[in-house]
Scaffold this motif. Structure first.
Motif, mmCIF file in Angstrom:
data_model
loop_
_atom_site.group_PDB
_atom_site.id
_atom_site.type_symbol
_atom_site.label_atom_id
_atom_site.label_comp_id
_atom_site.label_asym_id
_atom_site.label_seq_id
_atom_site.Cartn_x
_atom_site.Cartn_y
_atom_site.Cartn_z
ATOM 1 N N SER A 259 0.855 -1.176 0.000
ATOM 2 C CA SER A 259 0.000 0.000 0.000
ATOM 3 C C SER A 259 0.893 1.227 0.000
ATOM 4 O O SER A 259 2.109 1.136 0.228
ATOM 5 C CB SER A 259 -0.939 0.008 1.217
ATOM 6 O OG SER A 259 -0.186 0.064 2.419
ATOM 7 N N ARG A 260 0.292 2.376 -0.260
ATOM 8 C CA ARG A 260 1.018 3.641 -0.234
ATOM 9 C C ARG A 260 0.528 4.464 0.955
ATOM 10 O O ARG A 260 -0.685 4.642 1.117
ATOM 11 C CB ARG A 260 0.781 4.426 -1.524
ATOM 12 C CG ARG A 260 1.339 3.781 -2.771
ATOM 13 C CD ARG A 260 2.801 4.136 -2.966
ATOM 14 N NE ARG A 260 3.292 3.534 -4.194
ATOM 15 C CZ ARG A 260 3.202 4.087 -5.390
ATOM 16 N NH1 ARG A 260 2.613 5.261 -5.523
ATOM 17 N NH2 ARG A 260 3.686 3.465 -6.445
ATOM 18 N N ARG A 261 1.453 4.939 1.754
ATOM 19 C CA ARG A 261 1.071 5.806 2.870
ATOM 20 C C ARG A 261 1.065 7.242 2.373
ATOM 21 O O ARG A 261 2.094 7.769 1.941
ATOM 22 C CB ARG A 261 2.022 5.635 4.044
ATOM 23 C CG ARG A 261 1.693 6.512 5.233
ATOM 24 C CD ARG A 261 2.096 5.870 6.536
ATOM 25 N NE ARG A 261 1.298 4.678 6.819
ATOM 26 C CZ ARG A 261 1.376 3.988 7.954
ATOM 27 N NH1 ARG A 261 2.205 4.367 8.912
ATOM 28 N NH2 ARG A 261 0.630 2.901 8.140
ATOM 29 N N VAL A 296 -4.879 6.107 9.093
ATOM 30 C CA VAL A 296 -3.814 5.787 10.039
ATOM 31 C C VAL A 296 -3.909 6.712 11.246
ATOM 32 O O VAL A 296 -3.925 6.271 12.394
ATOM 33 C CB VAL A 296 -2.431 5.911 9.363
ATOM 34 C CG1 VAL A 296 -1.312 5.669 10.381
ATOM 35 C CG2 VAL A 296 -2.311 4.939 8.205
ATOM 36 N N ARG A 297 -3.988 8.015 10.969
ATOM 37 C CA ARG A 297 -4.185 8.983 12.056
ATOM 38 C C ARG A 297 -4.640 10.306 11.460
ATOM 39 O O ARG A 297 -4.398 10.608 10.288
ATOM 40 C CB ARG A 297 -2.904 9.193 12.858
ATOM 41 C CG ARG A 297 -1.791 9.870 12.081
ATOM 42 C CD ARG A 297 -0.565 10.113 12.951
ATOM 43 N NE ARG A 297 0.513 10.748 12.189
ATOM 44 C CZ ARG A 297 1.438 10.075 11.508
ATOM 45 N NH1 ARG A 297 1.403 8.746 11.484
ATOM 46 N NH2 ARG A 297 2.378 10.728 10.845
ATOM 47 N N PHE A 310 -4.130 20.335 10.775
ATOM 48 C CA PHE A 310 -4.283 18.899 11.011
ATOM 49 C C PHE A 310 -3.423 18.126 10.004
ATOM 50 O O PHE A 310 -3.218 18.567 8.864
ATOM 51 C CB PHE A 310 -5.746 18.468 10.852
ATOM 52 C CG PHE A 310 -6.623 18.823 12.019
ATOM 53 C CD1 PHE A 310 -6.850 17.906 13.025
ATOM 54 C CD2 PHE A 310 -7.208 20.085 12.096
ATOM 55 C CE1 PHE A 310 -7.668 18.237 14.101
ATOM 56 C CE2 PHE A 310 -8.006 20.417 13.159
ATOM 57 C CZ PHE A 310 -8.241 19.504 14.181
ATOM 58 N N GLU A 311 -2.949 16.979 10.454
ATOM 59 C CA GLU A 311 -2.214 16.053 9.600
ATOM 60 C C GLU A 311 -3.057 14.789 9.421
ATOM 61 O O GLU A 311 -3.341 14.089 10.394
ATOM 62 C CB GLU A 311 -0.862 15.697 10.225
ATOM 63 C CG GLU A 311 -0.044 14.718 9.373
ATOM 64 C CD GLU A 311 1.191 14.222 10.097
ATOM 65 O OE1 GLU A 311 2.273 14.230 9.500
ATOM 66 O OE2 GLU A 311 1.048 13.815 11.283
ATOM 67 N N LEU A 312 -3.458 14.539 8.172
ATOM 68 C CA LEU A 312 -4.257 13.350 7.851
ATOM 69 C C LEU A 312 -3.358 12.340 7.145
ATOM 70 O O LEU A 312 -2.801 12.624 6.086
ATOM 71 C CB LEU A 312 -5.434 13.737 6.954
ATOM 72 C CG LEU A 312 -6.218 12.584 6.300
ATOM 73 C CD1 LEU A 312 -6.820 11.664 7.363
ATOM 74 C CD2 LEU A 312 -7.302 13.128 5.378
ATOM 75 N N VAL A 313 -3.186 11.167 7.755
ATOM 76 C CA VAL A 313 -2.358 10.099 7.189
ATOM 77 C C VAL A 313 -3.247 8.886 6.947
ATOM 78 O O VAL A 313 -3.960 8.447 7.859
ATOM 79 C CB VAL A 313 -1.193 9.723 8.129
ATOM 80 C CG1 VAL A 313 -0.341 8.628 7.502
ATOM 81 C CG2 VAL A 313 -0.343 10.948 8.442
ATOM 82 N N TYR A 314 -3.201 8.349 5.730
ATOM 83 C CA TYR A 314 -4.001 7.176 5.402
ATOM 84 C C TYR A 314 -3.215 6.256 4.476
ATOM 85 O O TYR A 314 -2.263 6.688 3.814
ATOM 86 C CB TYR A 314 -5.330 7.582 4.741
ATOM 87 C CG TYR A 314 -5.182 8.289 3.412
ATOM 88 C CD1 TYR A 314 -5.181 7.564 2.221
ATOM 89 C CD2 TYR A 314 -5.063 9.674 3.339
ATOM 90 C CE1 TYR A 314 -5.047 8.205 0.993
ATOM 91 C CE2 TYR A 314 -4.936 10.321 2.133
ATOM 92 C CZ TYR A 314 -4.923 9.583 0.947
ATOM 93 O OH TYR A 314 -4.782 10.216 -0.264
ATOM 94 N N ASP A 315 -3.602 4.987 4.452
ATOM 95 C CA ASP A 315 -2.979 3.994 3.575
ATOM 96 C C ASP A 315 -3.864 3.762 2.361
ATOM 97 O O ASP A 315 -5.051 3.428 2.510
ATOM 98 C CB ASP A 315 -2.759 2.663 4.314
ATOM 99 C CG ASP A 315 -1.597 2.734 5.287
ATOM 100 O OD1 ASP A 315 -0.724 3.607 5.087
ATOM 101 O OD2 ASP A 315 -1.553 1.926 6.233
#
Length: 359
Positions: A259-261, A296-297, A310-315
């Motif tokens: 996957s790509r983060r 992720v967060r 805000f920091e949005l991190v997803y896979d």
């Protein structure tokens, strides 16, 4: 008249010597001719069988085809000289003709042996490539392997020929060794790239068709050559990089990722109520799920300039660049829609951190 008589006398003496030799070696000569003819016939039959095996399996998937390619490369010249050497052995020819035939046979055998060895090694490797449907590392390395095998085998054949011709091979090899060192020092860049190509092909940090990233460049591998690797960048141009220089970089192989983060930075108005700010991570998770991505967060990472960052991190489960861009757009649009529905004002969204003072 005197010269004519002398010539006739010389010819007569030659005929007499030949007759005497023929009478003394008639049985050996006939036996040698029979053995030679049988040997040539056997080699012709084996060559025909080899050619038939190659026609039945042109891709070289079976061992019969591999050995068939070897037999099919047997030359007529080698057969004739092999038969002549057999005849010379049985018939006990005079020294000079026997020595000439022996030298010619050694030359033919050395060259034929190099051809047989080349076909056998390349045939075995080609069979493995065919089993992998041409997609494995050996398929990319075939050009390099063919050059190395050919040079090595024919160099050995040349040394054997020179040794049988009476050349001092020891001194020659020593001289070639010194010359090789000089050439190696002069062309060390070329050789380092060659061995780097072999390292790429067999260690497999990446292969043809993989998308990789190094430094600030990203591209898809199109060709792994003897000296350079060529990539097609995401913007369309071709990237050419020396193999040694490429291996010195930190390479990110995007093709083998599961996957790509992805990271998305956004900011909402600082006058947003606390209870609404607490809902932002849940709204971000729902936005990520609309594009088939996994959160992720999502956490606040700064404040300033009238905004809360805000920091949005997803896979992203896709590893395709175009699909990643589509999913990023879908996540962003879904996030904007949900923030507006929750009466939360979004003031900025980017894939780089906003210039906000950290907590």
């Amino acid at each position: 008249m005197i010269e004519a008589r002398l010539a006739a006398k010389t010819i007569g003496m030659g005929v007499d010597r030949f007759s005497s030799w023929f009478d003394a070696n008639r049985d050996g000569l006939m036996t040698g001719l029979v053995v030679g003819i049988v040997l040539v016939a056997i080699m012709l039959v084996l060559r025909a069988l080899g050619q038939r095996a190659v026609r039945r399996d042109p891709l070289g998937l079976g061992w019969r085809s591999v050995f068939g390619r070897v037999l099919a490369k047997t030359s007529i010249a080698f057969m004739i000289l092999a038969a002549a050497d057999v005849v010379s052995t049985y018939a006990e020819l005079p020294h000079k003709p026997a020595r000439l035939i022996d030298i010619l046979f050694v030359i033919a055998f050395a060259i034929q042996g190099a051809v047989w060895g080349q076909e056998l090694i390349l045939g075995v490797i080609g069979r493995r490539v065919a089993e992998e449907n041409g997609s494995g590392p050996l398929a990319s390395a075939m050009a390099i392997i063919r050059v190395l095998v050919s040079v090595t085998l024919f160099a050995i054949a040349g040394i054997l020929i020179l040794d049988n011709l009476g050349v001092n091979v020891t001194a020659l090899v020593a001289g070639l060794g010194i010359g090789g060192i000089a050439i190696g020092l002069a062309a060390q860049g070329i050789f380092s790239d060659l061995f780097a190509a072999l390292a790429i092909l067999f260690d497999k940090p990446f292969k043809k068709g993989d998308t990789i990233r190094y430094d600030n460049s990203t591209g898809t591998v199109e060709r792994i050559g003897l000296k350079t690797t060529r990539l097609r960048s995401v913007t369309g141009e071709q990237l050419v990089m020396a193999n040694t220089k490429l291996l010195e970089r930190e390479i990110h192989n995007l093709a083998v990722a599961k996957s790509r983060r992805m990271t998305l930075y956004f900011a909402v108005a600082s006058n947003t109520a606390g209870d609404k700010l607490a809902k932002v991570p849940d709204l971000a998770a729902a936005a990520a799920e609309t594009a088939g991505c996994k959160l992720v967060r999502c956490a606040a990472n700064g404040v300033g300039g009238g905004a809360v960052g805000f920091e949005l991190v997803y896979d992203d489960r896709s590893i395709d660049n175009n699909r990643n861009a589509e999913n990023r757009s879908a996540v962003l649009l879904a996030l904007i829609e949900r923030l507006r529905a929750a009466k939360i004002e979004i003031v900025r969204a980017s894939d780089v951190p906003p210039p906000l003072a950290p907590f």
